[in-house]
Each structure stands twice: as C-alpha cells, then as structure tokens.
Design a protein around this motif. Structure first.
Motif, PDB file in Angstrom:
ATOM      1  N   SER A  27      26.986 -33.155 -31.050  1.00 11.43           N
ATOM      2  CA  SER A  27      25.841 -33.251 -31.963  1.00 11.43           C
ATOM      3  C   SER A  27      25.025 -31.965 -32.010  1.00 11.43           C
ATOM      4  O   SER A  27      24.307 -31.725 -32.984  1.00 11.43           O
ATOM      5  CB  SER A  27      24.934 -34.419 -31.544  1.00 11.43           C
ATOM      6  OG  SER A  27      24.261 -34.137 -30.318  1.00 11.43           O
ATOM      7  N   VAL A  28      25.128 -31.127 -30.961  1.00 14.17           N
ATOM      8  CA  VAL A  28      24.381 -29.862 -30.965  1.00 14.17           C
ATOM      9  C   VAL A  28      25.252 -28.701 -31.444  1.00 14.17           C
ATOM     10  O   VAL A  28      24.848 -27.544 -31.375  1.00 14.17           O
ATOM     11  CB  VAL A  28      23.794 -29.555 -29.571  1.00 14.17           C
ATOM     12  CG1 VAL A  28      22.780 -30.617 -29.183  1.00 14.17           C
ATOM     13  CG2 VAL A  28      24.885 -29.446 -28.515  1.00 14.17           C
ATOM     14  N   GLN A  29      26.457 -29.018 -31.911  1.00 23.45           N
ATOM     15  CA  GLN A  29      27.375 -28.047 -32.513  1.00 23.45           C
ATOM     16  C   GLN A  29      27.603 -26.825 -31.617  1.00 23.45           C
ATOM     17  O   GLN A  29      27.389 -25.681 -32.034  1.00 23.45           O
ATOM     18  CB  GLN A  29      26.838 -27.610 -33.875  1.00 23.45           C
ATOM     19  CG  GLN A  29      26.658 -28.754 -34.856  1.00 23.45           C
ATOM     20  CD  GLN A  29      26.114 -28.296 -36.196  1.00 23.45           C
ATOM     21  OE1 GLN A  29      26.365 -27.174 -36.628  1.00 23.45           O
ATOM     22  NE2 GLN A  29      25.376 -29.174 -36.863  1.00 23.45           N
ATOM     23  N   PRO A  30      28.076 -27.043 -30.395  1.00 22.55           N
ATOM     24  CA  PRO A  30      28.282 -25.906 -29.485  1.00 22.55           C
ATOM     25  C   PRO A  30      29.614 -25.199 -29.745  1.00 22.55           C
ATOM     26  O   PRO A  30      30.537 -25.761 -30.353  1.00 22.55           O
ATOM     27  CB  PRO A  30      28.306 -26.576 -28.117  1.00 22.55           C
ATOM     28  CG  PRO A  30      28.927 -27.912 -28.398  1.00 22.55           C
ATOM     29  CD  PRO A  30      28.412 -28.331 -29.758  1.00 22.55           C
TER      30      PRO A  30
ATOM     31  N   LEU B  15      16.284 -28.457 -14.921  1.00 22.88           N
ATOM     32  CA  LEU B  15      14.819 -28.551 -14.896  1.00 22.88           C
ATOM     33  C   LEU B  15      14.148 -27.187 -14.766  1.00 22.88           C
ATOM     34  O   LEU B  15      12.922 -27.088 -14.778  1.00 22.88           O
ATOM     35  CB  LEU B  15      14.384 -29.439 -13.726  1.00 22.88           C
ATOM     36  CG  LEU B  15      14.978 -30.852 -13.702  1.00 22.88           C
ATOM     37  CD1 LEU B  15      14.569 -31.568 -12.428  1.00 22.88           C
ATOM     38  CD2 LEU B  15      14.557 -31.634 -14.930  1.00 22.88           C
ATOM     39  N   TYR B  16      14.946 -26.141 -14.635  1.00 22.80           N
ATOM     40  CA  TYR B  16      14.424 -24.795 -14.465  1.00 22.80           C
ATOM     41  C   TYR B  16      15.417 -23.809 -15.050  1.00 22.80           C
ATOM     42  O   TYR B  16      16.632 -24.019 -14.925  1.00 22.80           O
ATOM     43  CB  TYR B  16      14.203 -24.509 -12.973  1.00 22.80           C
ATOM     44  CG  TYR B  16      13.586 -23.152 -12.692  1.00 22.80           C
ATOM     45  CD1 TYR B  16      12.204 -23.000 -12.613  1.00 22.80           C
ATOM     46  CD2 TYR B  16      14.385 -22.026 -12.511  1.00 22.80           C
ATOM     47  CE1 TYR B  16      11.638 -21.753 -12.360  1.00 22.80           C
ATOM     48  CE2 TYR B  16      13.826 -20.779 -12.268  1.00 22.80           C
ATOM     49  CZ  TYR B  16      12.461 -20.645 -12.195  1.00 22.80           C
ATOM     50  OH  TYR B  16      11.901 -19.420 -11.958  1.00 22.80           O
ATOM     51  N   PRO B  17      14.932 -22.730 -15.707  1.00 26.10           N
ATOM     52  CA  PRO B  17      13.534 -22.387 -15.962  1.00 26.10           C
ATOM     53  C   PRO B  17      12.922 -23.290 -17.037  1.00 26.10           C
ATOM     54  O   PRO B  17      13.666 -23.972 -17.760  1.00 26.10           O
ATOM     55  CB  PRO B  17      13.616 -20.931 -16.439  1.00 26.10           C
ATOM     56  CG  PRO B  17      14.953 -20.838 -17.095  1.00 26.10           C
ATOM     57  CD  PRO B  17      15.858 -21.707 -16.272  1.00 26.10           C
ATOM     58  N   PRO B  18      11.600 -23.286 -17.184  1.00 23.01           N
ATOM     59  CA  PRO B  18      10.953 -24.161 -18.172  1.00 23.01           C
ATOM     60  C   PRO B  18      11.491 -23.981 -19.587  1.00 23.01           C
ATOM     61  O   PRO B  18      11.588 -24.947 -20.332  1.00 23.01           O
ATOM     62  CB  PRO B  18       9.476 -23.758 -18.075  1.00 23.01           C
ATOM     63  CG  PRO B  18       9.321 -23.244 -16.681  1.00 23.01           C
ATOM     64  CD  PRO B  18      10.611 -22.549 -16.360  1.00 23.01           C
ATOM     65  N   SER B  19      11.830 -22.746 -19.943  1.00 23.11           N
ATOM     66  CA  SER B  19      12.341 -22.505 -21.297  1.00 23.11           C
ATOM     67  C   SER B  19      13.644 -23.249 -21.538  1.00 23.11           C
ATOM     68  O   SER B  19      13.895 -23.736 -22.649  1.00 23.11           O
ATOM     69  CB  SER B  19      12.558 -21.008 -21.515  1.00 23.11           C
ATOM     70  OG  SER B  19      13.465 -20.477 -20.554  1.00 23.11           O
ATOM     71  N   MET B  20      14.480 -23.372 -20.508  1.00 19.36           N
ATOM     72  CA  MET B  20      15.732 -24.094 -20.668  1.00 19.36           C
ATOM     73  C   MET B  20      15.521 -25.600 -20.546  1.00 19.36           C
ATOM     74  O   MET B  20      16.171 -26.385 -21.226  1.00 19.36           O
ATOM     75  CB  MET B  20      16.759 -23.604 -19.650  1.00 19.36           C
ATOM     76  CG  MET B  20      18.180 -23.571 -20.219  1.00 19.36           C
ATOM     77  SD  MET B  20      19.438 -22.964 -19.071  1.00 19.36           S
ATOM     78  CE  MET B  20      18.908 -21.269 -18.867  1.00 19.36           C
ATOM     79  N   ALA B  21      14.572 -26.000 -19.693  1.00 15.36           N
ATOM     80  CA  ALA B  21      14.271 -27.427 -19.548  1.00 15.36           C
ATOM     81  C   ALA B  21      13.712 -28.009 -20.838  1.00 15.36           C
ATOM     82  O   ALA B  21      13.803 -29.226 -21.069  1.00 15.36           O
ATOM     83  CB  ALA B  21      13.282 -27.637 -18.410  1.00 15.36           C
ATOM     84  N   ALA B  22      13.133 -27.159 -21.696  1.00 14.67           N
ATOM     85  CA  ALA B  22      12.558 -27.617 -22.965  1.00 14.67           C
ATOM     86  C   ALA B  22      13.608 -27.803 -24.056  1.00 14.67           C
ATOM     87  O   ALA B  22      13.305 -28.360 -25.115  1.00 14.67           O
ATOM     88  CB  ALA B  22      11.497 -26.623 -23.440  1.00 14.67           C
ATOM     89  N   LEU B  23      14.831 -27.388 -23.804  1.00 14.24           N
ATOM     90  CA  LEU B  23      15.894 -27.518 -24.806  1.00 14.24           C
ATOM     91  C   LEU B  23      16.343 -28.975 -24.927  1.00 14.24           C
ATOM     92  O   LEU B  23      16.133 -29.784 -24.020  1.00 14.24           O
ATOM     93  CB  LEU B  23      17.086 -26.646 -24.414  1.00 14.24           C
ATOM     94  CG  LEU B  23      16.860 -25.134 -24.434  1.00 14.24           C
ATOM     95  CD1 LEU B  23      18.087 -24.414 -23.863  1.00 14.24           C
ATOM     96  CD2 LEU B  23      16.560 -24.643 -25.844  1.00 14.24           C
ATOM     97  N   PRO B  24      16.989 -29.325 -26.038  1.00 13.17           N
ATOM     98  CA  PRO B  24      17.496 -30.698 -26.186  1.00 13.17           C
ATOM     99  C   PRO B  24      18.481 -31.052 -25.069  1.00 13.17           C
ATOM    100  O   PRO B  24      19.260 -30.206 -24.626  1.00 13.17           O
ATOM    101  CB  PRO B  24      18.209 -30.651 -27.544  1.00 13.17           C
ATOM    102  CG  PRO B  24      17.593 -29.498 -28.267  1.00 13.17           C
ATOM    103  CD  PRO B  24      17.234 -28.493 -27.225  1.00 13.17           C
ATOM    104  N   SER B  25      18.423 -32.305 -24.617  1.00 14.62           N
ATOM    105  CA  SER B  25      19.336 -32.770 -23.575  1.00 14.62           C
ATOM    106  C   SER B  25      20.498 -33.532 -24.191  1.00 14.62           C
ATOM    107  O   SER B  25      20.325 -34.292 -25.152  1.00 14.62           O
ATOM    108  CB  SER B  25      18.608 -33.672 -22.583  1.00 14.62           C
ATOM    109  OG  SER B  25      19.525 -34.269 -21.683  1.00 14.62           O
ATOM    110  N   ILE B  26      21.689 -33.339 -23.616  1.00 13.52           N
ATOM    111  CA  ILE B  26      22.875 -34.072 -24.088  1.00 13.52           C
ATOM    112  C   ILE B  26      23.226 -35.197 -23.115  1.00 13.52           C
ATOM    113  O   ILE B  26      24.286 -35.800 -23.221  1.00 13.52           O
ATOM    114  CB  ILE B  26      24.071 -33.116 -24.301  1.00 13.52           C
ATOM    115  CG1 ILE B  26      24.290 -32.188 -23.087  1.00 13.52           C
ATOM    116  CG2 ILE B  26      23.841 -32.267 -25.540  1.00 13.52           C
ATOM    117  CD1 ILE B  26      25.041 -32.770 -21.962  1.00 13.52           C
TER     118      ILE B  26
END
Length: 299
Positions: A90-93, A66-77
C-alpha cells in the motif's frame, strides 16, 4: 491476488520506463537511487540507517521503529512478526530492508516475487554482532566507509565497558513491561539479561528463561536489590509510586530502599548503534545508586 498482479504490471512498466530513458535499474551491490521508496522493518535497522545518514529514502516503517522521531512519524505497515503483503504494497515501496525476525516469511517471499528488493540483515541478539550489523547495513546502502567508522566506534565502547572492574555482587530485576498486578520480568536468554551482565549486575531471575510475570512469592524469594525498568513499562504501570505498591515489592531490598533505574528499552535492548552508549549510561547509573565509583573509563 489482484493487487499482486497490479504490482507486477507496475514494476514492469517502471522498469521499461527506466530502460527507455537510459537509466540503470537498482544495483544488486547495494547502490541506490534517490527516487527509490524504502520500507524499514526492525528498530535496530532503522537506527543503523539513521546513524549512517542513509534514511532519506525511507517512506514507511514497522511498529518496532520508535527512533529517530522523524522515522517514527512515518506511516506504519504493522508489526514486524505479523506483516501482510497488502499493507506493505500500500505504500508502493521499491525496497524492503529488514532484520531477521520479520515475518511471516511467506509474505517476504511474495514481496520478492512481485519485484521488490527484500534485503534481510542478520541480527543475532548479541552485543558482539552490533558491529557486523552496521557493516551489513552500510554495504546494502553504499555507506561502507561510514559503516566501518561507526562499527569501530561501537566496538571501542563495548571493549571499554568490558574492561571496567566488576561491581560489588548485586542482584537486579529487569522489568520490561507491566501486566495486571505482577511485573513482567526478564530471565536468561533475553536482551535484558545480556544488558545486566554487560554492566556487571546479577540477574535475580536468571534461573528462568525468557520474560515471565512474577508474583509476590517469587519477588521475596529472589530478593532483587535494585530494579531496572523501561520508561514505557513504568508509564504503563502508573509511575514510581505504583511500582513500589506492587504485591511483594516491600519484601525486597530494592523495594525497601526504593532503588530504581529507568531506561530507554529501545536504545538499550535494540542492539543498535545506541546500545553501547546506553550500557555505559546504565553502568554509571548503577554506580551512583550503589554509591560506588568504578567506571573511570569513558567510551
């Protein structure tokens, strides 16, 4: 299973392409490449990556980030304890960085089997372990010197907190979230209990283990003198007025005096780089509420 076969072929093709181009593959010592795609699992690991300025490669995260906001805005798996290979792939890591609580473990094993680097960072639920966690993440991301500086800062803050004089004996109740008409309260063996002890508060519900819902009778019996609650928990409840209207709350000293402290549970209980400063903030808030002034040492 077809997805796994596809992933294996993809990894082989990418590896062959790197070899033809004369580029090195990912190092086992934690060195990384700018084009790698990372998934971070665990809010504490995400916050540590961010604090070390090592999060540029992160393309997805789990629900606890949930923090930082920039990372919280990323797609969730998904949620860290209920992962699926399909969602992660699905996110091809290329790489997964996770704390020790991620699972099921079979899923992590499947990811490693198809060619992903899966790095698990030890995350004991203790304040003393925060510095070691920082050093481990720093090692995995080639930020050793930065990690040592941050680890020492964290340790210094925790030492300063420990050296503060004790508060007057005060019974506190920590509400993490709300369910129905009864608050869900922290007992012993929880991160919240550790946080209360760290700021010299007595956990009114230390006799029980874990998080449990408690009713009016228990509230009256244990008689907490102040309430500590997460902002998310208070919002879910409907605000401060709704808190004081819970059955039994008026039977407690906290309810009669309306003694309340609202905290960021992710920052305070995540046992990441922000936790020591949040503990100091909680300590000062408690002093202000009680009318004491003992926190003369600053982190």
């Amino acid at each position: 299973m077809k997805r796994h076969h596809w992933r294996t072929r993809l990894c082989c093709a990418v590896a062959l392409g790197w070899l033809i181009a004369g580029a090195p593959l990912a190092h086992s010592d934690g060195l990384t490449h700018s084009d790698e795609r990372w998934v971070v699992i665990g809010g504490d690991i995400a916050e540590t990556l961010s604090a070390l300025d090592a999060d540029a490669n992160v393309v997805a995260r789990d629900d606890t980030v949930l923090y930082p906001p920039s990372m919280a805005a990323l797609p969730s798996i998904g949620y860290l304890r209920q992962l699926s290979s399909e969602s992660l792939l699905s996110v091809q890591p290329d790489r997964v960085l996770t704390n020790q609580y991620a699972g099921p473990k079979e899923v992590l094993a499947q990811l490693a089997a198809v060619g992903l680097d899966v790095d698990t960072i030890a995350s004991p639920p203790t304040l003393a372990a925060i510095a070691d966690k920082i050093r481990a993440v720093a090692q995995q991301t080639d930020r050793v010197s930065q990690g040592e500086v941050l680890a020492q800062e964290v340790t210094k803050t925790l030492d300063a907190l420990e050296n503060l004089p004790p508060l007057p004996p005060t019974r506190a109740m920590f509400i993490l979230q709300h369910s129905g008409l009864t608050p869900r309260v922290a007992g012993s063996g929880t991160a919240a209990h550790t946080a209360l002890e760290a700021v010299s508060l007595d956990n009114a519900f230390a006799a029980m283990e874990g998080y449990h819902s408690v009713g009016a009778e228990a509230l009256a019996k244990e008689a907490p003198e102040l309430i500590v609650i997460s902002k998310r928990g208070l919002d879910a409840l409907g605000g401060e007025d709704a808190l004081w209207q819970l059955p039994g709350m008026t039977l407690t000293p906290a309810g009669r005096e309306k003694r309340l402290i609202v905290i960021d549970d992710q920052a305070l209980l995540g046992f990441g780089p922000r936790t020591p400063d949040q503990l100091f903030t909680l300590r000062k808030d408690v002093e202000a509420l009680l009318g004491t002034a003992t926190a003369q040492v600053t982190p």
